[in-house]
Motif scaffolding. Structure first.
Motif, PDB file in Angstrom:
ATOM      1  N   GLY A 111      -6.314   3.888  -8.807  1.00 51.84           N
ATOM      2  CA  GLY A 111      -5.759   2.537  -8.826  1.00 51.84           C
ATOM      3  C   GLY A 111      -5.760   1.871  -7.473  1.00 51.84           C
ATOM      4  N   LEU A 112      -6.228   2.580  -6.449  1.00 52.75           N
ATOM      5  CA  LEU A 112      -6.252   1.966  -5.114  1.00 52.75           C
ATOM      6  C   LEU A 112      -7.184   0.757  -5.099  1.00 52.75           C
ATOM      7  CD1 LEU A 112      -5.450   1.911  -2.169  1.00 52.75           C
ATOM      8  CD2 LEU A 112      -7.198   3.616  -1.674  1.00 52.75           C
ATOM      9  N   GLY A 113      -8.330   0.915  -5.785  1.00 52.35           N
ATOM     10  CA  GLY A 113      -9.290  -0.188  -5.856  1.00 52.35           C
ATOM     11  C   GLY A 113      -8.658  -1.429  -6.465  1.00 52.35           C
ATOM     12  N   ASP A 114      -7.899  -1.226  -7.557  1.00 50.75           N
ATOM     13  CA  ASP A 114      -7.243  -2.365  -8.226  1.00 50.75           C
ATOM     14  C   ASP A 114      -6.224  -3.013  -7.292  1.00 50.75           C
ATOM     15  OD1 ASP A 114      -8.743  -1.800 -10.395  1.00 50.75           O
ATOM     16  OD2 ASP A 114      -7.154  -0.729 -11.493  1.00 50.75           O
ATOM     17  N   THR A 115      -5.436  -2.154  -6.635  1.00 51.56           N
ATOM     18  CA  THR A 115      -4.420  -2.693  -5.732  1.00 51.56           C
ATOM     19  C   THR A 115      -5.070  -3.506  -4.619  1.00 51.56           C
ATOM     20  OG1 THR A 115      -3.007  -0.794  -6.172  1.00 51.56           O
ATOM     21  CG2 THR A 115      -2.511  -2.074  -4.198  1.00 51.56           C
ATOM     22  N   LEU A 116      -6.148  -2.970  -4.048  1.00 52.06           N
ATOM     23  CA  LEU A 116      -6.825  -3.685  -2.961  1.00 52.06           C
ATOM     24  C   LEU A 116      -7.360  -5.020  -3.471  1.00 52.06           C
ATOM     25  CD1 LEU A 116      -8.706  -0.766  -1.140  1.00 52.06           C
ATOM     26  CD2 LEU A 116      -6.622  -1.945  -0.426  1.00 52.06           C
ATOM     27  N   ALA A 117      -7.911  -5.017  -4.694  1.00 50.35           N
ATOM     28  CA  ALA A 117      -8.414  -6.273  -5.268  1.00 50.35           C
ATOM     29  C   ALA A 117      -7.271  -7.276  -5.425  1.00 50.35           C
ATOM     30  CB  ALA A 117      -9.089  -6.000  -6.610  1.00 50.35           C
ATOM     31  N   GLU A 118      -6.131  -6.789  -5.923  1.00 49.21           N
ATOM     32  CA  GLU A 118      -4.969  -7.675  -6.095  1.00 49.21           C
ATOM     33  C   GLU A 118      -4.511  -8.272  -4.764  1.00 49.21           C
ATOM     34  OE1 GLU A 118      -1.752  -5.611  -8.020  1.00 49.21           O
ATOM     35  OE2 GLU A 118      -3.081  -4.982  -9.649  1.00 49.21           O
ATOM     36  N   LEU A 119      -4.615  -7.455  -3.717  1.00 52.39           N
ATOM     37  CA  LEU A 119      -4.176  -7.925  -2.403  1.00 52.39           C
ATOM     38  C   LEU A 119      -5.212  -8.836  -1.750  1.00 52.39           C
ATOM     39  CD1 LEU A 119      -2.717  -4.577  -0.967  1.00 52.39           C
ATOM     40  CD2 LEU A 119      -1.405  -6.575  -1.689  1.00 52.39           C
ATOM     41  N   GLY A 120      -6.344  -9.018  -2.417  1.00 49.92           N
ATOM     42  CA  GLY A 120      -7.415  -9.835  -1.824  1.00 49.92           C
ATOM     43  C   GLY A 120      -7.997  -9.170  -0.588  1.00 49.92           C
ATOM     44  N   TRP A 121      -8.275  -7.878  -0.730  1.00 48.81           N
ATOM     45  CA  TRP A 121      -8.632  -7.070   0.440  1.00 48.81           C
ATOM     46  C   TRP A 121      -9.889  -7.569   1.147  1.00 48.81           C
ATOM     47  CZ3 TRP A 121      -5.336  -4.342   2.911  1.00 48.81           C
ATOM     48  CH2 TRP A 121      -5.762  -3.467   3.924  1.00 48.81           C
ATOM     49  N   LEU A 151       0.831  -1.201   0.000  1.00 52.39           N
ATOM     50  CA  LEU A 151       0.000   0.000   0.000  1.00 52.39           C
ATOM     51  C   LEU A 151       0.868   1.255   0.000  1.00 52.39           C
ATOM     52  CD1 LEU A 151      -2.742  -1.094   2.545  1.00 52.39           C
ATOM     53  CD2 LEU A 151      -3.111  -0.514   0.138  1.00 52.39           C
ATOM     54  N   ARG A 152       1.954   1.233   0.751  1.00 54.37           N
ATOM     55  CA  ARG A 152       2.794   2.427   0.851  1.00 54.37           C
ATOM     56  C   ARG A 152       3.376   2.761  -0.516  1.00 54.37           C
ATOM     57  NH1 ARG A 152       6.723   3.017   5.933  1.00 54.37           N
ATOM     58  NH2 ARG A 152       4.716   2.601   6.895  1.00 54.37           N
ATOM     59  N   LYS A 153       3.831   1.729  -1.213  1.00 48.72           N
ATOM     60  CA  LYS A 153       4.432   1.953  -2.535  1.00 48.72           C
ATOM     61  C   LYS A 153       3.370   2.470  -3.499  1.00 48.72           C
ATOM     62  CE  LYS A 153       7.225  -0.141  -6.122  1.00 48.72           C
ATOM     63  NZ  LYS A 153       6.456   0.614  -7.132  1.00 48.72           N
ATOM     64  N   MET A 154       2.211   1.818  -3.492  1.00 50.40           N
ATOM     65  CA  MET A 154       1.154   2.193  -4.426  1.00 50.40           C
ATOM     66  C   MET A 154       0.702   3.633  -4.196  1.00 50.40           C
ATOM     67  SD  MET A 154      -2.338   2.524  -4.584  1.00 50.40           S
ATOM     68  CE  MET A 154      -2.931   3.183  -6.135  1.00 50.40           C
ATOM     69  N   LEU A 155       0.521   3.995  -2.912  1.00 52.97           N
ATOM     70  CA  LEU A 155       0.028   5.342  -2.596  1.00 52.97           C
ATOM     71  C   LEU A 155       1.101   6.400  -2.829  1.00 52.97           C
ATOM     72  CD1 LEU A 155      -2.063   4.464   0.574  1.00 52.97           C
ATOM     73  CD2 LEU A 155      -2.974   5.355  -1.578  1.00 52.97           C
ATOM     74  N   ALA A 156       2.350   6.016  -2.650  1.00 57.77           N
ATOM     75  CA  ALA A 156       3.422   6.971  -2.925  1.00 57.77           C
ATOM     76  C   ALA A 156       3.469   7.282  -4.418  1.00 57.77           C
ATOM     77  CB  ALA A 156       4.757   6.408  -2.448  1.00 57.77           C
ATOM     78  N   ASP A 157       3.189   6.257  -5.242  1.00 55.23           N
ATOM     79  CA  ASP A 157       3.219   6.467  -6.698  1.00 55.23           C
ATOM     80  C   ASP A 157       1.958   7.182  -7.187  1.00 55.23           C
ATOM     81  OD1 ASP A 157       5.608   5.193  -6.645  1.00 55.23           O
ATOM     82  OD2 ASP A 157       4.841   3.245  -7.355  1.00 55.23           O
ATOM     83  N   ASN A 158       0.846   6.948  -6.497  1.00 54.23           N
ATOM     84  CA  ASN A 158      -0.440   7.522  -6.940  1.00 54.23           C
ATOM     85  C   ASN A 158      -1.156   8.188  -5.786  1.00 54.23           C
ATOM     86  OD1 ASN A 158      -0.552   6.034  -9.712  1.00 54.23           O
ATOM     87  ND2 ASN A 158      -0.171   4.444  -8.173  1.00 54.23           N
ATOM     88  N   PRO A 159      -0.664   9.343  -5.329  1.00 52.31           N
ATOM     89  CA  PRO A 159      -1.274   9.957  -4.137  1.00 52.31           C
ATOM     90  C   PRO A 159      -2.734  10.364  -4.340  1.00 52.31           C
ATOM     91  CG  PRO A 159       0.413  11.390  -5.111  1.00 52.31           C
ATOM     92  CD  PRO A 159       0.483  10.100  -5.835  1.00 52.31           C
ATOM     93  N   ASP A 160      -3.183  10.457  -5.605  1.00 44.73           N
ATOM     94  CA  ASP A 160      -4.607  10.776  -5.795  1.00 44.73           C
ATOM     95  C   ASP A 160      -5.471   9.534  -5.573  1.00 44.73           C
ATOM     96  OD1 ASP A 160      -4.008   9.278  -7.979  1.00 44.73           O
ATOM     97  OD2 ASP A 160      -4.788  10.713  -9.468  1.00 44.73           O
ATOM     98  N   GLY A 161      -4.807   8.428  -5.270  1.00 45.37           N
ATOM     99  CA  GLY A 161      -5.574   7.232  -4.939  1.00 45.37           C
ATOM    100  C   GLY A 161      -6.082   6.486  -6.152  1.00 45.37           C
TER     101      GLY A 161
END
Lengths: 339, 421
Positions: free
Chosen positions: A35-45, A23-33
């Motif tokens: 792609g957060l949904g995609d990342t959470l899905a990938e992590l099996g949130w 999450l830290r890496k993803m949010l650092a790259d995309n502070p507007d959030g």
């Protein structure tokens, strides 16, 4: 040692560390959030949440705060709580309305005063809590009716991307989605407050890290300024404020396990996080000196975001006054925490 | 019990209700049974809302309360059978304090030092613990803690009170200062120098000294509120057997650090429980005044809310630390957070009481005729005045506010060390 009243959290340290890193890496790259949904899905949130909702939600929002991210993931938290008492969304996505002040439901005939976490493009309905004879109604107001009363929130935190809703919206009750939403609204506010408390803690932790780094590097009188007791003690107080907010947050998640309880504890968790940000930012600003006041230094963005988050779902001053007024009129002094 | 001395498992006693073993194992059952007892036992009634003219009177009456709690079994949980306990762990003790406060009862004053001195003695001097702790639990005796000296306050490792070894005894000479309950305690647990004067923390030992030993002189020190909460103690060639050592000679600093964990965790929790009771009482006093036509001052709500929020934060933090102790974790420098939160909560509560009671706090209307607006609250206000002074010690005793912040800066935040002069 028998387990007795100890509870185990599902999220082990190693998993938590992995999730935090992603999450830290993803949010650092995309502070507007984005792609957060995609990342959470990938992590099996969803599974992570099912396993340990307090741990996972805290982790996500702490990182969201640390990155000063501007996603609308908080909307999802509230909507998930409100969904069971609302009709299935028909025309499109919904966005919750966040009343200002103590986050009390709005009077049916009063102008709206509150926040939205982002624009209304693509949003079909705004979920507005309405005070109805001691009950809370949840109105599903067409977004275009609300849009007329919105403008960019800007102000102290220009980077928030929030909208301020400030104006009359006719016949709120006409759009009733639920007339008996008290319980779900209380619960949504409680869970939302815990998420925002975590986010504030994340912002504060980042600000303290900046202050520690600055004072450990900056040399005056031939020594690092973090070797001066006056500076060290301010940083220690900031640390105490953050840790106390973390403790109340953890206790509030536990209180929320009781089906009918937890809203008082959640209010305190939000209140203490709000109090912590006032403490932390006061100290961090002082020890960073003039640099911390400059636009190019990162600290101001933390100061502003923490203040805005404090106002979301009840600012700490408003909540302290509300709580104290209840105590004065005889409310039980809930110990909140047991051994 | 988590004491690493290998305390035996609690033994179910044939006499009595026969539930000791299960209450030692089942904290919630203990909590509920205790709660029921505290709310219904008529013998406890006289301790509710009781005010005392002096510390000595309070300690004497609280010893009676200790005895009642001991004989009913409740205060024996959390202590091993070897010292007269019934098993269980630190959480039982924490629940006892919480339930006493919730039932409107005081935590016996003796428990402040039982919590700090009991655990290290169980851990480092099991024979002394077996010999003397049972009487402490019965309310028959209590102890003081002799750490500070005139020249050694925050800088404890510079202490000079000297114990010279001569065969099986020590001769102790020197002075201790700010000894809590020193005026009434019958034994003192002292940190003394057995090494060279320059040995700092390496040359210290912990030892138990009977106050009635020849050569011990106790001079009570009245706090600003007039109460003899503290004392200074003089030692003039006092003979103390080496069997009174707590830990080995030279191990005093390690024993003191072990002790501090309990001071940070158990004392903080105990104090938080008492403070919540006092806040509840303050709220009641303000409500009574309001009903009598004296409205609360402007801003009272926010002040009360703040005091309550500080207390809940302290409880949340402290509960976690107590649970860590109960599973045998070592509580390190991070416990200074607990200590800072305790001081913040105590100072806030008593400032709020002082400010909201206002004139009633400031001015005694003793001897005023009934019907005088100030007279009704005088007894309560007097207690707040006494407690207010004691609350000021929250940032001083057991490691000052400055020491706590320095510990956090050094060991938790990892800041570069303060420059030495």
């Amino acid at each position: 040692m028998t387990p007795m009243t100890r509870t185990t959290t599902g999220l082990d340290a190693q998993t938590a560390e992995l999730l935090t890193g992603s999450l830290r890496k993803m949010l650092a790259d995309n502070p507007d959030g984005s792609g957060l949904g995609d990342t959470l899905a990938e992590l099996g949130w969803d599974e992570v949440l099912a396993d340990d909702r307090p741990g996972a939600t805290t982790l996500l929002f702490v990182e969201h705060g640390r990155a000063l991210a501007t996603s609308r993931v908080l909307d999802e938290v509230l909507l998930a709580e409100l969904a069971p008492s609302l009709p299935a969304p028909g025309t499109g996505p919904r966005a919750p309305f966040y009343p200002l002040g103590t986050a009390a439901p709005v009077a049916p005939d009063a102008p709206l005063a509150g926040l939205l976490l982002g624009g209304l493009d693509g949003v079909a309905e705004v979920v507005v809590p309405v005070a109805l004879d001691g009950q809370v109604g949840l109105s599903l107001v067409p977004a275009d009716l609300v849009a007329a009363a919105t403008r960019p929130a800007g102000g102290f935190d220009p980077a928030s991307r929030w909208l301020l809703v400030d104006g009359p919206v006719a016949e709120l009750t006409r759009y009733a989605g639920s007339e008996d939403g008290s319980r779900v609204w209380d619960r949504a506010v409680a869970v939302g407050r815990l998420a925002v408390a975590a986010e504030i803690i994340g912002v504060c932790a980042a600000a303290l890290a900046i202050a520690v780094e600055h004072t450990s590097a900056r040399v005056q009188y031939g020594r690092q300024i973090a070797t001066f007791q006056a500076v060290r003690h301010r940083l220690s107080e900031a640390h105490v404020a953050i840790e106390s907010a973390r403790s109340v947050l953890a206790a509030a998640w536990k209180a929320l396990e009781h089906p009918d309880g937890g809203s008082g504890a959640a209010r305190l968790a939000k209140l203490r996080a709000g109090w912590a940000q006032a403490e932390v930012m006061r100290h961090a600003l002082q020890v960073c000196g003039a640099m911390g006041l400059s636009l190019e230094h990162p600290l101001h963005r933390h100061v502003s975001r923490a203040a805005a988050l404090d106002a979301l779902l009840g600012g700490h001053r408003a909540l302290t006054g509300q709580l104290g007024a209840e105590l004065l009129t005889g409310a039980e002094l809930d110990p909140i925490v047991e051994i | 019990m988590t004491a690493p001395t290998g305390a035996p498992a609690p033994v179910a006693r044939p006499a009595g209700p026969g539930t000791e073993a299960s209450l030692a194992e089942d904290l919630d059952a203990y909590r509920l049974a205790l709660r029921d007892h505290l709310r219904t036992e008529p013998a406890l009634e006289s301790f509710r809302g009781r005010r005392y003219p002096s510390t000595e009177a309070r300690m004497a009456d609280h010893a009676r309360l200790e005895r009642l709690l001991h004989d009913a079994g409740w205060s024996r949980y959390g202590w091993p059978a070897t010292v007269g306990g019934l098993g269980g762990d630190e959480r039982h003790r924490a629940v006892l304090y919480d339930e006493l406060a919730a039932a409107g009862l005081p935590v016996p004053g003796q428990h402040m030092l039982l919590e700090t001195l009991g655990p290290p003695i169980v851990r480092f001097a099991p024979e002394l613990a077996a010999a003397y702790l049972p009487a402490y639990l019965r309310g028959e005796e209590w102890w003081g803690q002799g750490f500070s000296e005139p020249e050694a306050g925050s800088d404890l490792a510079s202490l000079r009170c000297r114990a010279r070894r001569d065969g099986d005894t020590y001769a102790v000479t020197g002075q201790k200062l700010w000894t809590s309950h020193g005026a009434t305690a019958t034994r003192l647990v002292c940190l003394v120098r057995t090494g060279t004067p320059e040995s700092r923390h390496r040359g210290l030992s912990m030892i138990m000294i009977d106050v009635d030993s020849p050569g011990v002189t106790v001079r009570p020190i009245a706090m600003a509120n007039g109460d003899n909460e503290l004392a200074e103690v003089f030692f003039d060639d006092v003979v103390v057997p080496t069997s009174r050592l707590i830990g080995a000679e030279g191990q005093g600093w390690a024993v003191a650090m072990y002790l501090l964990q309990f001071e940070r965790a158990m004392y903080a929790w105990l104090s938080a429980a008492e403070a919540l009771r006092r806040l509840r009482e303050l709220r009641g006093q303000l409500a009574a005044r309001a009903a009598g036509g004296r409205p609360v001052p402007d801003g009272a709500a926010a002040r009360l809310g703040e005091a309550y929020a500080h207390l809940v934060a302290l409880r949340a933090r402290s509960a976690g630390t107590v649970r860590r102790l109960a599973v045998g974790d070592t509580v390190g420098p991070e416990a200074s957070v607990d200590k800072v939160l305790l001081a913040t909560a105590e100072i806030c509560l008593h400032d709020v009481a002082r400010d909201l009671l206002g004139d009633e706090f400031l001015f005694a209307a003793e001897g005023a005729a009934g019907g005088n607006a100030l007279a009704a609250g005088t007894v309560e206000a007097a207690q707040w005045r006494t407690d207010w002074w004691f609350s000021r010690s929250a940032t001083i005793l057991g490691g000052s506010a400055e020491v706590q912040r320095t510990i956090l800066a050094d060991h938790v935040l990892g800041l570069p060390k303060e420059a030495k002069p």
